[in-house]
Motif scaffolding. Structure first.
Motif, PDB file in Angstrom:
ATOM      1  N   ALA A 144       3.716   1.508   4.094  1.00  0.00           N
ATOM      2  CA  ALA A 144       4.514   1.838   5.269  1.00  0.00           C
ATOM      3  C   ALA A 144       3.667   1.808   6.533  1.00  0.00           C
ATOM      4  O   ALA A 144       4.097   1.328   7.583  1.00  0.00           O
ATOM      5  N   LEU A 145       2.441   2.314   6.442  1.00  0.00           N
ATOM      6  CA  LEU A 145       1.544   2.341   7.585  1.00  0.00           C
ATOM      7  C   LEU A 145       0.998   0.963   7.924  1.00  0.00           C
ATOM      8  O   LEU A 145       0.707   0.664   9.087  1.00  0.00           O
ATOM      9  N   THR A 146       0.842   0.119   6.925  1.00  0.00           N
ATOM     10  CA  THR A 146       0.261  -1.205   7.117  1.00  0.00           C
ATOM     11  C   THR A 146       1.171  -2.070   7.986  1.00  0.00           C
ATOM     12  O   THR A 146       2.371  -2.138   7.773  1.00  0.00           O
ATOM     13  N   GLY A 147       0.566  -2.751   8.964  1.00  0.00           N
ATOM     14  CA  GLY A 147       1.334  -3.555   9.899  1.00  0.00           C
ATOM     15  C   GLY A 147       1.327  -5.026   9.559  1.00  0.00           C
ATOM     16  O   GLY A 147       1.118  -5.877  10.430  1.00  0.00           O
ATOM     17  N   LYS A 148       1.533  -5.347   8.289  1.00  0.00           N
ATOM     18  CA  LYS A 148       1.588  -6.740   7.841  1.00  0.00           C
ATOM     19  C   LYS A 148       2.503  -6.802   6.633  1.00  0.00           C
ATOM     20  O   LYS A 148       2.291  -6.082   5.652  1.00  0.00           O
ATOM     21  N   VAL A 149       3.508  -7.681   6.686  1.00  0.00           N
ATOM     22  CA  VAL A 149       4.512  -7.727   5.622  1.00  0.00           C
ATOM     23  C   VAL A 149       4.011  -8.479   4.398  1.00  0.00           C
ATOM     24  O   VAL A 149       4.048  -7.974   3.269  1.00  0.00           O
ATOM     25  N   VAL A 150       3.565  -9.744   4.594  1.00  0.00           N
ATOM     26  CA  VAL A 150       3.133 -10.584   3.472  1.00  0.00           C
ATOM     27  C   VAL A 150       1.637 -10.455   3.303  1.00  0.00           C
ATOM     28  O   VAL A 150       0.884 -10.625   4.262  1.00  0.00           O
ATOM     29  N   PRO A 151       1.135 -10.137   2.113  1.00  0.00           N
ATOM     30  CA  PRO A 151       1.860  -9.948   0.848  1.00  0.00           C
ATOM     31  C   PRO A 151       2.141  -8.484   0.494  1.00  0.00           C
ATOM     32  O   PRO A 151       2.632  -8.204  -0.584  1.00  0.00           O
ATOM     33  N   TYR A 152       1.841  -7.565   1.402  1.00  0.00           N
ATOM     34  CA  TYR A 152       1.742  -6.170   1.015  1.00  0.00           C
ATOM     35  C   TYR A 152       3.073  -5.458   0.813  1.00  0.00           C
ATOM     36  O   TYR A 152       3.151  -4.499   0.049  1.00  0.00           O
ATOM     37  N   LYS A 153       4.131  -5.897   1.518  1.00  0.00           N
ATOM     38  CA  LYS A 153       5.398  -5.175   1.453  1.00  0.00           C
ATOM     39  C   LYS A 153       6.519  -5.958   0.775  1.00  0.00           C
ATOM     40  O   LYS A 153       7.578  -5.385   0.488  1.00  0.00           O
ATOM     41  N   VAL A 154       6.304  -7.228   0.529  1.00  0.00           N
ATOM     42  CA  VAL A 154       7.373  -8.098   0.031  1.00  0.00           C
ATOM     43  C   VAL A 154       7.841  -7.657  -1.354  1.00  0.00           C
ATOM     44  O   VAL A 154       7.045  -7.541  -2.293  1.00  0.00           O
ATOM     45  N   GLY A 155       9.140  -7.394  -1.463  1.00  0.00           N
ATOM     46  CA  GLY A 155       9.739  -7.109  -2.755  1.00  0.00           C
ATOM     47  C   GLY A 155       9.614  -5.686  -3.250  1.00  0.00           C
ATOM     48  O   GLY A 155      10.067  -5.378  -4.352  1.00  0.00           O
TER      49      GLY A 155
END
Length: 422
Positions: A144-155
């Motif tokens: 949630a804190l990380t400001g980068k979607v791919v690859p960390y938040k995908v799916g």
């Protein structure tokens, strides 16, 4: 015979990404040998973990001595003195002229999670502000804190609520300090009342986001904003800590003291250990049992960390980081005229990066950065890319690297960059 790569693909989740197909057999300081006997110069250091080099003799000796005494009791059940002593050392070394306390956990993400817990307990507030491009771990709060979607938040579904992002000031990308501060002011007006914000968390130098240093003016302004609104300032020093930036902690470059600081990676020279250090009254906000973990403050990691702090001091690694970083940046600057793809060379101490753009479009070029990485790997130099666009190569060699090995690595790096242009 089935290859190791085939065995890995059959046995391990593909979610565990791998930068190389090198399977380590042994390592020494800044060098790694694989199962086939091939030698590599390590400019990744396990992602800034072995600042003191692979298998530093003093760290290995400290770990062996601890192994002969005990390996685990769980500090919350049967405590041990070297945990207390390491906390005392970090309390004294961390920035800030005030009383501090420390807890030990196992990973950087766990340190961040606990810093958020402590901030919420201390303030009675819920909201957290982080920055675009920042990286704070792969746990749910870390994502949630990380400001980068791919690859960390995908799916991975919905993120924890009450987390907001502001733009990180990067002049190269057209976002200055004033724009970032204006966006933060707008965030307070449009999205979250500052009286609801428990903490602002920031990396003094963004790691995965591209090795962008936070300007001192911005860090001082954040401190003022936090003080004005009763918000806690959390410095995520997981990647920047322990001599990497030419200071023991990167916040020392700004003469700004955070209320809480997270540490991990190079804290224990390759052994799992992380910490949160902060103002004593804030650290005491959670009740007994609210913090901890079965493996938190492993006796092995604690012993290694004591040795790491000794090595940094005895071998003057902060000075060494500045020397190595200057040599690296000078070498890159010397070839810049031949390589118009280079748009920036940056970073304090030995936390350095080079950024590449496509010369036709002037847009970030992940392809060029990857070509450099692969060329270097073929020549025996391990490099890592980073950045929201993947167009940055970051340099994280052990600060203890020998001069002759460093010179060899610089030759390979230059050749690999020039070759990427052909």
């Amino acid at each position: 015979m089935t290859s190791l790569t085939d065995r890995k693909n059959a046995a391990i989740s593909r979610g565990v990404g791998m930068t190389t197909q090198i399977y380590a057999d042994r390592a020494e300081n800044a060098e790694i040998w694989d199962k086939e006997g091939n030698r590599y110069i390590d400019f990744a250091a396990g992602i800034a973990v072995v600042n003191t080099g692979h298998r530093h003799p003093k760290i290995i000796a400290a770990v062996k001595a601890q192994l002969d005494r005990f390996t685990h009791t769980c500090h919350q059940v049967v405590p041990y003195e070297n945990y207390v002593h390491l906390a005392e050392r970090l309390n004294a070394l961390a920035p800030g002229d005030f009383e501090k306390k420390t807890i030990f956990v196992t990973t950087g993400a766990e340190a961040v999670e606990n810093a958020i817990k402590i901030a919420r307990a201390a303030t009675g507030r819920q909201a957290i502000i982080a920055f675009g491009g920042g990286f704070h771990g792969r746990t749910f709060m870390g994502m949630a804190l990380t400001g980068k979607v791919v690859p960390y938040k995908v799916g991975f579904g919905a993120m924890p609520a009450d987390v907001f992002h502001a733009p990180f000031p990067i002049e190269l990308h057209g976002v200055g300090v004033e724009q970032s501060l204006a966006a933060l002011k707008k965030l307070f007006a449009a999205d979250v009342d500052p009286s609801r914000v428990a903490a602002i968390i920031i990396e003094p130098v963004q790691g995965e986001g591209g090795f962008y240093p936070a300007p001192t003016a911005f860090m001082k302004a954040l401190r003022e904003i936090c003080d004005q609104h009763g918000i806690l300032l959390i410095a995520d020093e997981v990647q920047t800590g322990f001599a990497r930036t030419g200071k023991l902690f990167a916040m020392e470059h700004h003469d700004v003291a955070p209320d809480l600081m997270t540490m991990a990676k190079s804290l224990a020279g390759g052994f799992p250990l992380a910490a949160v250090t902060g103002r004593a009254e804030i650290m005491d906000a959670p009740g007994p049992g609210g913090l901890g973990g079965t493996y938190g403050g492993s006796p092995i990691g604690i012993a290694a960390a004591h040795a790491v702090l000794d090595v940094i001091e005895e071998e003057e690694l902060c000075d060494r980081a500045n020397q190595l970083g200057n040599r690296l940046k000078q070498r890159l600057a010397a070839i810049r005229e031949k390589v118009p793809e280079i748009v920036d060379i940056r970073g304090p101490g030995f936390m350095n990066a080079v950024e590449f753009n496509d010369t036709n479009t002037n847009q970030p070029s992940a392809d060029f950065a990857n070509k450099v990485r692969l060329n270097a790997l073929a020549k025996g130099l391990i490099l890592l890319t980073c950045g929201v666009h993947g167009n940055v190569i970051r340099f994280l060699a052990p600060i203890t690297i020998e001069d002759e090995v460093f010179a060899e690595a610089l030759d390979i790096l230059e050749a690999s960059i020039l070759e990427a242009r052909s």
